[in-house]
Design an enzyme around this catalytic site. Structure first.
Site, PDB file in Angstrom:
ATOM      1  N   SER A 111     -25.299 -19.038 -80.631  1.00  0.00           N
ATOM      2  CA  SER A 111     -25.273 -17.817 -79.517  1.00  0.00           C
ATOM      3  C   SER A 111     -23.869 -17.479 -79.564  1.00  0.00           C
ATOM      4  CB  SER A 111     -25.037 -18.829 -78.197  1.00  0.00           C
ATOM      5  OG  SER A 111     -26.843 -19.201 -78.019  1.00  0.00           O
ATOM      6  N   THR A 121     -25.778 -25.745 -71.810  1.00  0.00           N
ATOM      7  CA  THR A 121     -26.867 -26.309 -72.644  1.00  0.00           C
ATOM      8  C   THR A 121     -26.776 -27.732 -72.439  1.00  0.00           C
ATOM      9  OG1 THR A 121     -27.709 -26.295 -74.952  1.00  0.00           O
ATOM     10  CG2 THR A 121     -25.282 -26.659 -74.413  1.00  0.00           C
ATOM     11  N   LYS A 174     -28.406 -28.614 -68.308  1.00  0.00           N
ATOM     12  CA  LYS A 174     -29.124 -27.770 -67.407  1.00  0.00           C
ATOM     13  C   LYS A 174     -29.307 -28.132 -65.953  1.00  0.00           C
ATOM     14  CE  LYS A 174     -30.675 -25.289 -71.380  1.00  0.00           C
ATOM     15  NZ  LYS A 174     -31.948 -24.428 -71.998  1.00  0.00           N
ATOM     16  N   ASN A 198     -29.297 -22.244 -67.151  1.00  0.00           N
ATOM     17  CA  ASN A 198     -28.646 -22.012 -68.456  1.00  0.00           C
ATOM     18  C   ASN A 198     -27.545 -20.643 -68.448  1.00  0.00           C
ATOM     19  OD1 ASN A 198     -30.593 -19.820 -68.550  1.00  0.00           O
ATOM     20  ND2 ASN A 198     -30.849 -19.919 -70.798  1.00  0.00           N
ATOM     21  N   ASP A 215     -34.216 -18.637 -69.968  1.00  0.00           N
ATOM     22  CA  ASP A 215     -35.008 -19.325 -70.903  1.00  0.00           C
ATOM     23  C   ASP A 215     -36.510 -18.769 -70.350  1.00  0.00           C
ATOM     24  OD1 ASP A 215     -33.277 -20.772 -72.265  1.00  0.00           O
ATOM     25  OD2 ASP A 215     -33.465 -22.387 -71.139  1.00  0.00           O
ATOM     26  N   GLY A 260     -43.172 -32.393 -74.526  1.00  0.00           N
ATOM     27  CA  GLY A 260     -41.617 -32.592 -73.742  1.00  0.00           C
ATOM     28  C   GLY A 260     -41.726 -32.172 -72.306  1.00  0.00           C
ATOM     29  N   ALA A 261     -40.692 -32.544 -71.969  1.00  0.00           N
ATOM     30  CA  ALA A 261     -40.487 -32.726 -70.348  1.00  0.00           C
ATOM     31  C   ALA A 261     -39.101 -32.165 -69.822  1.00  0.00           C
ATOM     32  CB  ALA A 261     -40.889 -33.892 -69.810  1.00  0.00           C
ATOM     33  N   GLY A 262     -38.306 -31.746 -70.753  1.00  0.00           N
ATOM     34  CA  GLY A 262     -36.686 -31.525 -70.579  1.00  0.00           C
ATOM     35  C   GLY A 262     -36.631 -30.053 -69.892  1.00  0.00           C
ATOM     36  N   GLY A 263     -35.280 -29.594 -70.254  1.00  0.00           N
ATOM     37  CA  GLY A 263     -34.905 -28.290 -69.698  1.00  0.00           C
ATOM     38  C   GLY A 263     -35.978 -27.135 -70.138  1.00  0.00           C
ATOM     39  N   TYR A 292     -35.607 -23.224 -83.697  1.00  0.00           N
ATOM     40  CA  TYR A 292     -35.691 -21.659 -84.377  1.00  0.00           C
ATOM     41  C   TYR A 292     -35.647 -22.021 -85.759  1.00  0.00           C
ATOM     42  CZ  TYR A 292     -31.148 -22.847 -82.252  1.00  0.00           C
ATOM     43  OH  TYR A 292     -30.288 -23.530 -81.656  1.00  0.00           O
TER      44      TYR A 292
END
Length: 327
Positions: free
Chosen positions: A17, A62, A66, A87, A102, A127-130, A224
């Site tokens: 970023s 990040t 978050k 974010n 996001d 997955g279960a996060g941000g 990515y």
């Protein structure tokens, strides 16, 4: 006076970023610098308070902050409130506004993955996060009718489902235990699968065996890079996409929020490519797990409980590495 934009995470050793946003500031004649702030959770409230001074234009957030940011800002946008994750931070005077870019970043990636065919209505999310929260909210608002969430720690998936209870009242949104037989059964019913874990971020592991992937599936990995998961899905005949497009567009949305100007997308994408070729794998918006240490362990051990993407922060944003949310 040169303004400052910071990426707050823990850790934030590398950042895709930073390269992308600094190039955009310079190209558009905006006198601003993009900095990395490694702040552990205990130091987060003080870091957020510092943003209220006149030096700052805003911030990215990040992992693992978050969700922790939500009570520390003065106002949440609809998407930040809906996902329970922030974010990107902008300012209204000394007031701080929490955003979740996001979500629009994911929508762009989903549209690219689906292409010209009709938008599907069934999905599996790993997955279960941000990052997963942004994905699930994006699927809900795109009209999906059945979304199944898998996480190694089932209680986190159940917490995510409970969070979206009201907005998902019109559809079937369920958490299920991480068992290969159950995952295989649900993949056979789904059209889209999204990996929002950190598995494949730091090594060549995959969240699920390639033989479980049906050939007609549409597969998105928020990390990515061309992960093993994507390579095996492609070999099985599935259509695949990595997290770069989501990372790019969540970053472009943040740039516009800070500056009021359209983002120079082509330049930002070029800088992303250059940073990746230079060996950087982290990104700001990474979707991560409960803490960066746990995520690192998850990524190396194959524990799918950690989030991977990033979008808004750096890899781990998203940083620890490679996912697309400037988690």
């Amino acid at each position: 006076m040169t303004k400052r934009v910071v990426l707050i995470g823990h850790p934030v050793a590398h950042s895709l970023s930073g390269a992308m946003q600094q190039a955009a500031f310079d190209d558009q004649g905006i006198d601003a610098t993009y900095e990395l702030w490694d702040r552990p959770p205990i130091a987060l409230p003080d870091a957020v308070e510092e943003l209220r001074t006149d030096d700052f234009l805003g911030a990215n957030v990040t992992i693992p902050h978050k969700e922790r940011l939500v009570p520390l800002v003065d106002r949440l946008t609809e998407e930040a409130h809906a996902t329970g994750a922030v974010n990107t931070i902008t300012k209204e005077g000394k007031r701080l506004v929490g955003h979740n870019t996001d979500v629009p970043g994911f929508r762009v990636a989903l549209d690219k993955l689906v292409g010209k065919q009709k938008m599907p209505r069934t999905a599996v999310v790993l997955g279960a996060g941000g990052g997963a929260r942004a994905v699930v909210f994006g699927l809900i608002t795109e009209g999906f009718q059945r979304v199944i969430v898998f996480n190694r720690h089932l209680h986190r998936a159940e917490g995510l489902v409970k969070h979206f209870g009201r907005s998902a009242s019109h559809m079937e949104l369920r958490a299920m235990p991480w068992h290969e037989s159950i995952i295989e059964s649900e993949l056979a019913k789904a059209k889209v699968v999204v990996n929002a874990t950190s598995i494949g971020l730091t090594d060549d592991s995959s969240p699920i065996p390639g033989e479980l992937i049906p050939p007609e599936l549409l597969v998105l990995d928020l990390i990515y890079q061309k992960t093993r998961f994507l390579r095996e899905a492609e070999a099985a005949g599935a259509a695949v996409l990595d997290g770069e497009l989501m990372l790019l567009h969540q970053g472009a949305a943040a740039f516009t929020l800070w500056t009021g100007k359209p983002a120079p997308l082509q330049l930002m994408q070029q800088k992303l490519h250059e940073a990746r070729e230079g060996g950087l794998r982290s990104a700001e918006g990474e979707p991560a797990g409960d803490d960066p240490g746990a995520q690192a362990v998850a990524a190396s051990s194959g524990d799918p409980s950690g989030d991977s993407n990033g979008s808004g922060g750096d890899a781990a944003e998203g940083e620890p590495t490679g996912a697309a949310t400037p988690d």
